[in-house]
Write a protein that holds these residues in place. Structure first.
Motif, short mmCIF file in Angstrom:
data_model
loop_
_atom_site.label_atom_id
_atom_site.label_comp_id
_atom_site.label_asym_id
_atom_site.label_seq_id
_atom_site.Cartn_x
_atom_site.Cartn_y
_atom_site.Cartn_z
N THR A 101 17.32 75.38 -13.01
CA THR A 101 18.03 76.35 -13.85
C THR A 101 17.28 77.67 -13.91
OG1 THR A 101 18.96 74.57 -15.21
CG2 THR A 101 18.98 76.79 -16.13
N SER A 240 27.22 77.70 -9.20
CA SER A 240 26.92 77.40 -10.60
C SER A 240 26.68 75.92 -10.84
CB SER A 240 28.08 77.87 -11.49
OG SER A 240 28.27 79.26 -11.39
N VAL A 270 24.73 78.91 -16.61
CA VAL A 270 25.87 78.75 -15.71
C VAL A 270 26.98 79.74 -16.07
CG1 VAL A 270 27.72 77.19 -15.01
CG2 VAL A 270 25.38 76.34 -15.17
#
Length: 307
Positions: A101, A240, A270
């Protein structure tokens, strides 16, 4: 497969999702060998696997490369090796979901810089809030692991930008293949030291090779087919999926448990990518990688998928 995908965005998205799933599964499998090979040892074997795959497909004419071609190729090799080494080191310390992430901020930054629209600033703010929720800074936070993940993000951004230069100077994907050869050669001393010191069992090599197959060979083959068949919008949405898949696979395969607030942070990162995606007019009928409006690209570059 091109004919199966062409004109059917749902099928193109399914292929991109499969590529993302394979990439993150490969990272999880490779992490199982950290105990003996260590993150750098796994990366070294993965780089060698990537070199074999890309060279067998692209067959680069290395002897014909000029100095003007070798310079960006060498820089790309550096980013390629540093990106994966930093990511796997971060994975070992903060977990797959958190590391991926944070690394995703790299292509997000490239997308924002390329378009410079007003709503992209909102995307940056949303992404930063998401990272704060994900990492929840405190005295016990592994700041080194988070810092290494940020280095991976910076290297991913550099990889995308350098790959664009390589793409203008070297035909096809020969430049990317040549860069993987250089990066794998640079990792050989690391692998020799790891083998000499740890003497890993054969299972560790098998896991590292599986990581190379799942995280490089399979995604590369799928991306090579799909990238020119889908719009930047579909590609951006597919990108994403990486943080979400990484967190889910980390939970299922590596028993990494994230609190609800951390999942909220991942979702925000995201969603921030969604704010930087091209609008319907620029997305319609445009293949990823084509220059849009004043020669700038919008959304994450397709080169980001070839890792």
């Amino acid at each position: 497969m091109r004919d199966w995908i062409q004109g059917r965005p749902g099928r193109g998205f399914a292929v991109i999702a499969t590529s993302a799933l394979s990439t993150q599964t490969g990272a999880a499998v490779g992490s199982l060998a950290f105990g003996t090979l260590g993150p750098l040892g796994v990366v070294a074997i993965r780089q060698m696997a990537a070199a074999l795959v890309l060279c067998s497909v692209a067959r680069p004419a290395l002897r014909r490369f000029t100095a003007a071609q070798w310079k960006p190729v060498a820089l790309l090799a550096f980013f390629f090796a540093a990106m994966n080494a930093a990511l796997y080191t971060a994975l070992d310390r903060v977990g797959l979901g958190t590391a991926v992430t944070i690394e995703f901020l790299g292509p997000l930054a490239v997308a924002v810089w390329s378009s410079r629209r007003g709503r992209d600033l909102l995307g940056v703010v949303v992404a930063l809030i998401g990272v704060i929720l994900l990492t929840r800074p405190s005295p016990t936070t592994d700041f080194f692991g988070i810092g290494v993940a940020l280095i991976a993000a910076g290297c991913w951004a550099g990889y995308i930008l350098t790959n664009r230069v390589v793409g203008t100077r070297v035909p096809g994907v020969q430049g990317t293949a040549a860069a993987t050869v250089l990066s794998s050669l640079g990792m050989i001393p690391v692998l020799v030291l790891v083998i000499g010191h740890a003497q890993p069992p054969w299972q560790a090599y098998l896991l590292a090779c599986a990581a190379g197959l799942l995280a490089t060979a399979v995604p590369y083959a799928l991306d090579l087919v799909v990238l020119r068949q889908v719009s930047p919008l579909i590609f951006g949405v597919g990108m994403s999926l990486h943080p979400l898949f990484a967190a889910t696979i980390g939970m299922l395969l590596l028993s990494e448990q994230l609190p609800v607030i951390a999942w909220a942070g991942i979702v925000l990162v995201v969603l921030s990518n969604g704010l930087t995606l091209p609008g319907p007019r620029s997305a319609a009928g445009a293949a990823p990688g084509l220059r849009l409006r004043r020669g700038r690209r919008r959304g994450p570059a397709p080169e980001a998928a070839i890792r």
